[in-house]
Design a protein around this motif. Structure first.
Motif, PDB file in Angstrom:
ATOM      1  N   SER A  43      28.700  64.986  52.850  1.00 60.00           N
ATOM      2  CA  SER A  43      27.868  65.747  53.610  1.00 60.00           C
ATOM      3  C   SER A  43      26.453  65.664  53.218  1.00 60.00           C
ATOM      4  O   SER A  43      25.384  65.596  53.800  1.00 60.00           O
ATOM      5  CB  SER A  43      28.231  67.201  53.777  1.00 60.00           C
ATOM      6  OG  SER A  43      29.501  67.441  54.374  1.00 60.00           O
ATOM      7  N   GLU A  83      28.685  68.783  59.009  1.00 58.16           N
ATOM      8  CA  GLU A  83      29.398  70.136  58.715  1.00 58.16           C
ATOM      9  C   GLU A  83      29.978  70.625  59.603  1.00 58.16           C
ATOM     10  O   GLU A  83      30.717  70.321  60.392  1.00 58.16           O
ATOM     11  CB  GLU A  83      28.473  70.763  57.690  1.00 58.16           C
ATOM     12  CG  GLU A  83      28.638  70.175  56.456  1.00 58.16           C
ATOM     13  CD  GLU A  83      27.930  70.818  55.221  1.00 58.16           C
ATOM     14  OE1 GLU A  83      27.272  71.904  55.437  1.00 58.16           O
ATOM     15  OE2 GLU A  83      28.421  70.894  54.115  1.00 58.16           O
ATOM     16  N   ASP A 155      30.302  63.996  60.603  1.00 61.03           N
ATOM     17  CA  ASP A 155      30.796  64.375  59.500  1.00 61.03           C
ATOM     18  C   ASP A 155      32.046  65.256  59.964  1.00 61.03           C
ATOM     19  O   ASP A 155      31.847  66.188  60.552  1.00 61.03           O
ATOM     20  CB  ASP A 155      29.672  65.488  58.789  1.00 61.03           C
ATOM     21  CG  ASP A 155      30.158  65.864  57.408  1.00 61.03           C
ATOM     22  OD1 ASP A 155      31.152  65.461  56.806  1.00 61.03           O
ATOM     23  OD2 ASP A 155      29.412  66.888  56.861  1.00 61.03           O
ATOM     24  N   GLU A 156      33.237  64.587  59.593  1.00 61.18           N
ATOM     25  CA  GLU A 156      34.470  65.210  59.981  1.00 61.18           C
ATOM     26  C   GLU A 156      34.470  65.873  61.399  1.00 61.18           C
ATOM     27  O   GLU A 156      34.726  66.777  61.856  1.00 61.18           O
ATOM     28  CB  GLU A 156      34.905  66.457  58.856  1.00 61.18           C
ATOM     29  CG  GLU A 156      34.928  65.945  57.532  1.00 61.18           C
ATOM     30  CD  GLU A 156      34.959  67.201  56.561  1.00 61.18           C
ATOM     31  OE1 GLU A 156      35.738  68.011  56.770  1.00 61.18           O
ATOM     32  OE2 GLU A 156      34.293  67.188  55.529  1.00 61.18           O
TER      33      GLU A 156
HETATM   34 MG    MG Z   1      31.392  67.934  53.840  1.00 62.32          MG
END
Ligand code: MG
Ligand code: ATP
Lengths: 251, 243
Positions: A43, A83, A155-156
């Motif tokens: 991140s 995030e 991010d994810e």
């Molecule tokens: Mg992260």
């Protein structure tokens, strides 16, 4: 040709090196898997690429533009989900996307399209504070995708989605280069997940880049290191563990 | 500038109704005051606007400033609550633009309240001091007076937005604002130097004030606005540099 290149990009927080001199090469039109355990610096790296935080060392170039000189120019080309999804809870999903659409100066259809891509059309008029976790995540993705930006930082992206949702989003991400000519960076903890989407991977641990290259090369490496190439996850875990051991057992 | 976006962001937050109700309350104040104490005020030989301002403005100014503080807090709380600000910062706009647009929106909301209050004053002047002044001079008088007060409101608005943009939650800037407002109410209106405190400026009034004092406060207000704006720009730069 590389869409994004970083050179010894670093970020320290009062002496602690969250990202330690990584040089990434992200080819144009690829899905690049950014892999690493918790706290690896994924991140942090993505935030630096967006100019949300300032690197303490190194530099990067995105689509021929340099940071910090061309920060605003870079942001015009990048859609992002970092995030947790970001939104105005009092507004509906559609209104949230409308705000972004207006700022980016896009056509009205781009909102409808983004909602359809993440299958939120049905819930578009509900206030986002009443969304479920997965719906918020989908909205976050829609906010990144609206206007078909040539570069995507995700991010994810499958956080909080159900198995069907995970499958849909993976398929969507995989199709982005072909459909919109996008270059995508996705981060994840799971090599098995990245394997399904990405052509190229970068493996990060404790702010260090342990490996960068195509999945084929990773498989070849697995063979030479004596791991079964049909279970890359095992090799990934072993790689991380070896690196941790080298660092003196600190995690 | 895209004020429309900022307007859309505050949909369903209750900020519009708050200002509407606040405006009505503030406007009711001189009306009630006159209803019950008209006789006392009629004895005075001052111009009606001056009577009304000196009787009711302190209370109304306090309400206005409180509204402005609440407005500033909610405008930035909306950005910080669900990380929307992070999204805004990753779009091709400058954070300073966000600040300016919020300031403009706040000014419009404040103007709206002032219009209600101005209407109430005009009505009071006509209803209770009808014979003393013609309609159009009265209207221009009200306009000038509220214009002056509006201008002196701006530094407090900017400063509230600055604290709200720096704090990132709801309660800290609200607390700071309310404390500053309480301090300001303790400052005597006729003390020019202490009245330069941004939260004390809104308590100033035009009617019955000497021309030099008016010029003094207008200049001071303008300087304060510029200083606070520069401070915000500097703050954003520093925050970015240390992020
Ligand atoms: Mg992260
Ligand atoms: N503002 C900050 N101040 C101090 N340290 C920080 C800050 N932000 C991140 N870090 C540290 O930097 C390191 C990397 O964090 P980062 O969020 O990039 O990890 P990540 O790879 O995204 O992990 P995850 O998979 O859990 O999301 C962590 O050790 C974290 O504690």
């Amino acid at each position: 040709m590389n869409m994004i290149e970083t050179q010894n990009l670093s970020k320290s927080y009062s002496g602690f090196r969250a990202v330690d001199g990584i040089s990434l090469h992200i080819p144009k039109g690829a899905v690049y898997g950014f892999l690493g355990p918790n706290g690896a610096g994924k991140s942090t790296t993505m935030k630096m690429l967006l100019g949300l935080i300032k690197p303490t060392g190194g530099s990067f170039v995105i689509d021929g533009k340099t940071y910090p000189k061309d920060r605003v120019e870079i942001l015009k080309e990048v859609g992002s989900l970092i995030e947790s999804p970001a939104f105005y809870g009092n507004l509906s999903g559609r209104e949230n996307l409308e705000i972004i659409r207006r700022i980016l100066g896009l056509s009205k259809e781009s909102v409808t399209e983004a909602l359809e891509l993440v299958e939120l059309t049905q819930h578009r008029d509900k206030p986002v504070k009443k969304y479920s976790l997965g719906m918020k995540q989908r909205l976050g993705l829609a906010e990144a995708l609206v206007g078909r930006p040539p570069i995507l930082l995700l991010d994810e992206p499958t956080n909080g989605l159900d198995p069907v949702g995970i499958h849909e989003i993976r398929t969507l991400i995989k199709s982005l280069p072909e459909r919109f000519g996008a270059t995508v960076i996705v981060s994840s903890h799971l090599l098995s997940e990245i394997e399904l989407m990405a052509d190229t991977v970068g493996i990060l641990n404790h702010g260090h880049l342990l490996f960068e290259g195509t999945l084929e090369r990773l498989k070849e490496n697995a063979l030479t290191w004596g791991y079964p190439s049909d279970n890359l996850e095992e090799m990934f875990l072993a790689m991380i563990e070896a690196d941790n051991r080298q660092r003196g057992g600190v995690r | 500038m895209n004020l429309l976006i900022e307007c859309k962001k505050i949909k369903r937050t209750g900020l519009f109704p708050t200002f509407f109700i606040g405006g009505i309350l503030a406007g009711l104040f001189p009306l009630l005051d006159m209803t019950f104490r008209a006789e006392r005020y009629r004895k005075s030989s001052q111009p009606p606007i001056e009577i009304l301002f000196s009787a009711d403005w302190q209370m109304m100014a306090m309400l206005n400033t409180l509204l402005i503080i609440i407005c500033a807090c909610f405008l930035y709380y909306g950005e910080y609550a669900d990380h929307a600000i992070q999204k805004m910062c990753s779009l091709p706009i400058r954070e300073s633009r966000l600040f300016l647009e919020k300031f403009m929106l706040m000014s419009f909301l404040c103007l709206f309240v002032f219009v209600i209050e101005g209407a109430a004053f005009t009505y009071c002047a006509l209803r209770w001091f009808g014979g003393r002044m013609d309609f159009f001079p009265l209207l221009t008088g009200v306009f000038k007076n509220f214009g002056y007060c509006f201008f002196l409101m701006l530094p407090a608005g900017l400063l509230s937005l600055l604290t709200a943009s720096a704090c990132g939650n709801l309660w800290t800037p609200l607390g700071i604002g309310v404390i500053c407002l309480c301090l300001a109410t303790m400052i005597p209106v006729n003390n020019p130097w202490l009245s330069l405190f941004p939260y004390a400026l809104p308590f100033q009034m035009l009617a019955g004030t000497r021309a030099e004092t008016v010029i003094f406060f207008v200049t001071a207000g303008a300087v304060e606005c510029v200083v606070i704006l520069l401070a915000e720009l500097l703050f954003l730069r520093v925050r970015r540099a240390f992020a």
